[in-house]
Design a protein around this motif. Structure first.
Motif, PDB file in Angstrom:
ATOM      1  N   LEU A 150       0.832  -1.203   0.000  1.00 25.35           N
ATOM      2  CA  LEU A 150       0.000   0.000   0.000  1.00 25.35           C
ATOM      3  C   LEU A 150       0.871   1.258   0.000  1.00 25.35           C
ATOM      4  O   LEU A 150       0.515   2.269  -0.614  1.00 25.35           O
ATOM      5  CB  LEU A 150      -0.926  -0.002   1.215  1.00 25.35           C
ATOM      6  CG  LEU A 150      -2.113  -0.975   1.125  1.00 25.35           C
ATOM      7  CD1 LEU A 150      -2.797  -1.104   2.480  1.00 25.35           C
ATOM      8  CD2 LEU A 150      -3.113  -0.514   0.074  1.00 25.35           C
ATOM      9  N   ASP A 153       1.741   2.007  -3.490  1.00 23.45           N
ATOM     10  CA  ASP A 153       0.626   2.665  -4.174  1.00 23.45           C
ATOM     11  C   ASP A 153       0.557   4.147  -3.798  1.00 23.45           C
ATOM     12  O   ASP A 153       0.284   5.010  -4.649  1.00 23.45           O
ATOM     13  CB  ASP A 153      -0.706   1.991  -3.806  1.00 23.45           C
ATOM     14  CG  ASP A 153      -0.854   0.619  -4.441  1.00 23.45           C
ATOM     15  OD1 ASP A 153      -0.147   0.346  -5.429  1.00 23.45           O
ATOM     16  OD2 ASP A 153      -1.680  -0.167  -3.953  1.00 23.45           O
ATOM     17  N   SER A 158      -0.981   5.911  -7.058  1.00 21.94           N
ATOM     18  CA  SER A 158      -1.878   4.994  -7.759  1.00 21.94           C
ATOM     19  C   SER A 158      -3.326   5.232  -7.332  1.00 21.94           C
ATOM     20  O   SER A 158      -3.607   5.423  -6.138  1.00 21.94           O
ATOM     21  CB  SER A 158      -1.493   3.546  -7.449  1.00 21.94           C
ATOM     22  OG  SER A 158      -2.505   2.660  -7.890  1.00 21.94           O
ATOM     23  N   PRO A 159      -4.264   5.209  -8.289  1.00 27.65           N
ATOM     24  CA  PRO A 159      -5.677   5.340  -7.913  1.00 27.65           C
ATOM     25  C   PRO A 159      -6.181   4.128  -7.139  1.00 27.65           C
ATOM     26  O   PRO A 159      -7.264   4.161  -6.560  1.00 27.65           O
ATOM     27  CB  PRO A 159      -6.388   5.479  -9.268  1.00 27.65           C
ATOM     28  CG  PRO A 159      -5.478   4.817 -10.242  1.00 27.65           C
ATOM     29  CD  PRO A 159      -4.081   5.077  -9.736  1.00 27.65           C
ATOM     30  N   ASN A 160      -5.392   3.054  -7.122  1.00 27.12           N
ATOM     31  CA  ASN A 160      -5.770   1.855  -6.375  1.00 27.12           C
ATOM     32  C   ASN A 160      -5.412   1.955  -4.893  1.00 27.12           C
ATOM     33  O   ASN A 160      -5.702   1.033  -4.129  1.00 27.12           O
ATOM     34  CB  ASN A 160      -5.074   0.628  -6.980  1.00 27.12           C
ATOM     35  CG  ASN A 160      -5.508   0.372  -8.408  1.00 27.12           C
ATOM     36  OD1 ASN A 160      -6.672   0.537  -8.747  1.00 27.12           O
ATOM     37  ND2 ASN A 160      -4.576  -0.027  -9.254  1.00 27.12           N
ATOM     38  N   PHE A 161      -4.757   3.043  -4.503  1.00 23.59           N
ATOM     39  CA  PHE A 161      -4.390   3.194  -3.096  1.00 23.59           C
ATOM     40  C   PHE A 161      -5.647   3.209  -2.224  1.00 23.59           C
ATOM     41  O   PHE A 161      -6.589   3.958  -2.468  1.00 23.59           O
ATOM     42  CB  PHE A 161      -3.609   4.492  -2.897  1.00 23.59           C
ATOM     43  CG  PHE A 161      -3.350   4.807  -1.455  1.00 23.59           C
ATOM     44  CD1 PHE A 161      -2.527   3.998  -0.692  1.00 23.59           C
ATOM     45  CD2 PHE A 161      -3.946   5.902  -0.847  1.00 23.59           C
ATOM     46  CE1 PHE A 161      -2.288   4.281   0.646  1.00 23.59           C
ATOM     47  CE2 PHE A 161      -3.714   6.196   0.486  1.00 23.59           C
ATOM     48  CZ  PHE A 161      -2.872   5.381   1.235  1.00 23.59           C
ATOM     49  N   ASP A 162      -5.639   2.352  -1.202  1.00 22.24           N
ATOM     50  CA  ASP A 162      -6.801   2.179  -0.310  1.00 22.24           C
ATOM     51  C   ASP A 162      -6.438   2.734   1.065  1.00 22.24           C
ATOM     52  O   ASP A 162      -5.762   2.068   1.859  1.00 22.24           O
ATOM     53  CB  ASP A 162      -7.162   0.700  -0.229  1.00 22.24           C
ATOM     54  CG  ASP A 162      -8.477   0.458   0.505  1.00 22.24           C
ATOM     55  OD1 ASP A 162      -8.894   1.337   1.293  1.00 22.24           O
ATOM     56  OD2 ASP A 162      -9.080  -0.612   0.297  1.00 22.24           O
ATOM     57  N   ARG A 195      -6.021  11.981  -2.821  1.00 27.99           N
ATOM     58  CA  ARG A 195      -6.482  11.006  -3.814  1.00 27.99           C
ATOM     59  C   ARG A 195      -6.886  11.691  -5.118  1.00 27.99           C
ATOM     60  O   ARG A 195      -6.680  11.152  -6.207  1.00 27.99           O
ATOM     61  CB  ARG A 195      -7.650  10.190  -3.257  1.00 27.99           C
ATOM     62  CG  ARG A 195      -8.185   9.193  -4.281  1.00 27.99           C
ATOM     63  CD  ARG A 195      -9.152   8.208  -3.687  1.00 27.99           C
ATOM     64  NE  ARG A 195      -9.718   7.370  -4.728  1.00 27.99           N
ATOM     65  CZ  ARG A 195      -9.122   6.328  -5.260  1.00 27.99           C
ATOM     66  NH1 ARG A 195      -7.910   6.007  -4.873  1.00 27.99           N
ATOM     67  NH2 ARG A 195      -9.711   5.612  -6.196  1.00 27.99           N
ATOM     68  N   TRP A 202      -3.106   9.939 -12.897  1.00 32.41           N
ATOM     69  CA  TRP A 202      -3.289   8.726 -13.686  1.00 32.41           C
ATOM     70  C   TRP A 202      -4.227   8.934 -14.870  1.00 32.41           C
ATOM     71  O   TRP A 202      -4.172   8.193 -15.847  1.00 32.41           O
ATOM     72  CB  TRP A 202      -3.804   7.594 -12.796  1.00 32.41           C
ATOM     73  CG  TRP A 202      -2.678   6.999 -12.023  1.00 32.41           C
ATOM     74  CD1 TRP A 202      -2.191   7.416 -10.831  1.00 32.41           C
ATOM     75  CD2 TRP A 202      -1.869   5.885 -12.403  1.00 32.41           C
ATOM     76  NE1 TRP A 202      -1.126   6.644 -10.444  1.00 32.41           N
ATOM     77  CE2 TRP A 202      -0.918   5.691 -11.374  1.00 32.41           C
ATOM     78  CE3 TRP A 202      -1.862   5.029 -13.507  1.00 32.41           C
ATOM     79  CZ2 TRP A 202       0.041   4.679 -11.417  1.00 32.41           C
ATOM     80  CZ3 TRP A 202      -0.906   4.017 -13.557  1.00 32.41           C
ATOM     81  CH2 TRP A 202       0.027   3.854 -12.520  1.00 32.41           C
TER      82      TRP A 202
END
Length: 497
Positions: A150, A153, A158-162, A195, A202
């Motif tokens: 993480l 990310d 990264s847009p996938n970062f949670d 975010r 991205w």
């Protein structure tokens, strides 16, 4: 382990990156080295114990090696995404001290000579597994590794970062720290995590870059070199973390490691001008050194069997100087790296010219050449045989124009192909089975060449006699000299390779 840096508040902006980079990167590499040592010692412990103990030990060893790899990846990516370091810094100060104590504790149990090896393992596993209810020793390293992924990310925006997953893991690690009496870290500055900025970053690119996929495909064969060279970085080198900060809009394309990660290379793209660059890291004793150059500033050639030599032009000395030697285990990996570098260099807007000799990989012999119509484009198709390993490959390049001879795709021919591998469909069309092309451009679509129920790869030759020569090449010995006759006098050896 102490926090990476003792401080009262997190600095921001370019000054923050310059202050944090050396400590952060060296801290990651320090723990990566420690993890390697611990994993190696646990392998020795496993080998001394009965097989009934192996499954649990194997799981822990694998996760510890994953931890080492993730830490090195994070440090190397941070050297490129240096402006993101303030956002990553606090999270690393959460995990690194806890990880460090875990590794030290494992070594303390391992080195306790008052117990036999089986008792050491049992005591280590149960005592450390009971420190935080519900978190066994293998689960602890899985938690660390999820946290580090993480962080990658977050670092790369990264847009996938949670963020929710990150917070959940952070709380769990803080509970483990408390149970082990590790002082709490500084509070997290969530204002550094944006975010919307990541999504904007991205959204600049709607498709992934072709280079990202090259080394993700499994190799159809592995022809290993008998003689291995040595990988080296010649520089000019700077200490890790002391490079000038790069622009924010960078995208990592490819990372390759050499000599058990003593040397690593990263290709990355500056999205502002689409200019590819390359970073090399070299570990000398306990110190890591780095150098960054644009791909357009380097030349490439093969030396010996297994080494690709990268050189640069020294303006101060007015001569060519070595930048790096990269030694490969297999011919296939060397070919893919060579073609990736060459294509990035040829297509870079900053490249002024390319020496025609660079289009030919030394120690490869051209067995065949002809013009093909390939996904609607005119390409030159060649067959090369490597003198060091005996491997053969197909190689398609641009036929004409300013990009002439630039690689488009390559495919490794399976060893000992059967009679069903090649099928002559028409005078100018040949189908090949079990061919997996590695594509070095965005516009070429290999699926357009797939035909039939088994997805055979179609070669459409411009002339029927070329199709016949190609068929004869694989119906007889690959040493048939007639097969190497060029399809057109415009494409001599220098231009076509």
């Amino acid at each position: 382990m102490d926090p990476i840096v003792h401080r009262t508040r997190t600095p921001t902006g370019r000054l923050a990156a310059q202050q944090l980079c050396p400590q952060l990167l060296n801290g990651c590499f320090l723990e990566a080295d420690r993890a390697d040592v611990v994993a190696l010692n646990l392998q020795g412990l496993r080998n001394a114990l009965p097989e009934s103990f192996h499954p649990h030990l194997n799981g822990i060893i694998e996760e510890i090696y994953n931890t080492s790899r993730l830490l090195r990846d994070l440090a190397e990516q941070a050297q490129i995404h240096v402006t993101q370091l303030p956002a990553v810094f606090d999270y690393l100060n959460v995990v690194l001290p806890c990880l460090c104590k875990t590794l030290r504790d494992i070594m303390a149990f391992y080195e306790d000579k008052s117990m036999n090896k089986e008792h050491r393992w049992r005591t280590m596993y149960h005592k450390m597994g009971n420190e935080l209810p519900g978190t066994t020793l293998p689960a602890r390293f899985i938690m660390y590794n999820q946290f580090l992924r993480l962080l990658q990310d977050l670092l790369t925006r990264s847009p996938n970062f949670d963020l929710n997953a990150m917070e959940s893991l952070r709380i769990r690690i803080l509970q483990l720290r408390e149970a082990r009496k590790i002082p709490p870290p500084n509070p997290i500055r969530t204002d550094l995590i944006r975010r919307d900025e990541a999504l904007e970053f991205w959204n600049q690119e709607t498709n992934s870059h072709w280079a990202e996929a090259i080394f993700t495909q499994p190799l159809p064969s592995r022809r290993e070199f008998k003689h291995q060279g040595r990988s080296d970085a010649f520089g000019p080198l700077q200490k890790l973390g002391h490079l000038p900060p790069l622009s924010r809009d960078v995208k990592i394309l490819v990372k390759r490691s050499f000599d058990t990660d003593r040397i690593s290379v990263i290709f990355f793209l500056q999205l502002r001008n689409q200019a590819p660059s390359i970073l090399i890291r070299s570990k000398v004793a306990t110190q890591n050194w780095v150098s960054v150059l644009g791909v357009h500033e380097l030349s490439i050639r093969r030396e010996g069997e297994s080494v690709l030599h990268l050189s640069r032009w020294s303006r101060s000395e007015q001569r060519v100087k070595p930048w790096a030697n990269l030694s490969f285990l297999t011919w296939e990996e060397m070919v893919l790296f060579y073609c990736t570098f060459l294509c990035l260099r040829v297509t870079s807007q900053l490249t002024l010219n390319v020496n025609p000799n660079e289009f030919q990989l030394r120690k490869e012999r051209r067995l065949f050449q002809a013009q093909i119509i390939d996904d609607g484009y005119q390409h030159v198709l060649m067959v090369f045989e490597d003198s060091a390993t005996g491997g053969c490959r197909l190689h398609a390049a641009v036929w004409e124009g300013k990009m002439r001879a630039c690689p488009v795709w390559t495919a490794f021919i399976p060893p000992n192909v059967s009679s069903s591998w090649l099928l002559r469909k028409t005078k100018r069309r040949i189908w090949l089975r079990d061919i997996q092309p590695y594509v070095f451009c965005e516009h070429y679509k290999p699926m357009h060449q797939r035909k039939g129920r088994f997805g055979a790869y179609e070669l459409c030759f411009a002339h029927s006699e070329a199709a016949t020569r190609f068929q004869e090449l694989f119906a007889s010995s690959p040493n048939v000299s007639a097969a190497s006759v060029p399809d057109s006098p415009r494409h001599d050896v220098a231009a076509a390779n």
